[in-house]
Design a protein around this motif. Structure first.
Motif, PDB file in Angstrom:
ATOM      1  N   ARG A  36      22.861  16.517  41.718  1.00 11.41           N
ATOM      2  CA  ARG A  36      21.686  15.997  41.025  1.00 11.41           C
ATOM      3  C   ARG A  36      20.389  16.480  41.644  1.00 11.41           C
ATOM      4  O   ARG A  36      19.403  16.686  40.959  1.00 11.41           O
ATOM      5  N   ALA A  39      19.290  19.851  40.208  1.00 12.57           N
ATOM      6  CA  ALA A  39      18.823  19.899  38.825  1.00 12.57           C
ATOM      7  C   ALA A  39      17.371  19.422  38.763  1.00 12.57           C
ATOM      8  O   ALA A  39      16.986  18.502  39.473  1.00 12.57           O
ATOM      9  N   ALA A  41      14.134  17.445  37.541  1.00 14.89           N
ATOM     10  CA  ALA A  41      13.969  16.103  36.972  1.00 14.89           C
ATOM     11  C   ALA A  41      13.451  16.210  35.545  1.00 14.89           C
ATOM     12  O   ALA A  41      12.583  17.028  35.250  1.00 14.89           O
ATOM     13  N   ARG A  42      14.009  15.378  34.644  1.00 12.93           N
ATOM     14  CA  ARG A  42      13.553  15.380  33.252  1.00 12.93           C
ATOM     15  C   ARG A  42      12.347  14.473  33.131  1.00 12.93           C
ATOM     16  O   ARG A  42      12.288  13.416  33.740  1.00 12.93           O
ATOM     17  N   ARG A  43      11.406  14.911  32.330  1.00 13.06           N
ATOM     18  CA  ARG A  43      10.209  14.104  32.108  1.00 13.06           C
ATOM     19  C   ARG A  43      10.494  13.096  31.007  1.00 13.06           C
ATOM     20  O   ARG A  43      11.102  13.406  30.003  1.00 13.06           O
ATOM     21  N   VAL A  44      10.040  11.896  31.204  1.00 19.21           N
ATOM     22  CA  VAL A  44      10.192  10.850  30.208  1.00 19.21           C
ATOM     23  C   VAL A  44       8.975  10.887  29.300  1.00 19.21           C
ATOM     24  O   VAL A  44       7.841  10.856  29.772  1.00 19.21           O
ATOM     25  N   ARG A  45       9.236  10.964  27.987  1.00 14.16           N
ATOM     26  CA  ARG A  45       8.130  10.989  27.033  1.00 14.16           C
ATOM     27  C   ARG A  45       7.538   9.595  26.893  1.00 14.16           C
ATOM     28  O   ARG A  45       8.267   8.617  26.860  1.00 14.16           O
TER      29      ARG A  45
END
Length: 157
Positions: A36, A39, A41-45
């Motif tokens: 993890r 990878a 980090a994904r942005r939260v909309r």
């Protein structure tokens, strides 16, 4: 005779928490931490404001049925004529324009009743219920008292 056998985690199995996810190990790491961290980090909309999500249309027939039910909930109102499958002249009508609504109700009330106070009570209750259940603003409510009926007979001793 059989003896129930319990399952015990072996040292190679990582214990799971209540949701079935691997539990944290004492050092603050879990088995998948290395994968993890590599990878991105994904942005939260951010949440879309309610006014931009879409539109909810409530048909006039639904609003008129809600208004008729609400008028029937007021004490001393005996009948509210409602548009049904066999009556083509709807006695309860709603006109919806955007979020503004105008209502027309035809009611029969119990005799003797103070008509002005009773129609004001019907007007307030219907406006509150329609606004609560649909979110529409009530412009005005026309009430036609089409009949007075005797009170229901009381049961004797």
């Amino acid at each position: 005779m059989t003896t129930p056998v319990g399952h015990r985690a072996t040292p190679s199995e990582a214990p799971a928490d209540v949701r079935g996810l691997p539990a944290q190990r004492p050092g603050g790491t879990s088995p998948g931490d290395a994968a993890r961290s590599a990878a991105p980090a994904r942005r939260v909309r951010p949440a879309v404001p309610a006014e931009r999500r879409g539109r909810t249309d409530i048909p006039e027939r639904v609003v008129s049925r809600i208004a008729a039910r609400a008028a029937g909930e007021v004490a001393r109102v005996r009948e509210v004529r409602e548009r049904g499958p066999l009556t083509f002249t709807g006695r309860t009508r709603a006109t919806v324009d955007g979020d503004l609504t105008a209502l027309r109700l035809e009611v029969s009330v119990e005799y003797p009743a103070p008509l002005r106070q009773l129609t004001e009570a019907v007007r307030r209750h219907v406006a509150d219920r329609v606004a609560l259940l649909t979110g529409l603003h009530i412009g005005h409510i026309d009430i036609a008292v089409t009949g007075v009926v005797p009170p229901p007979p009381e049961d004797g001793p």
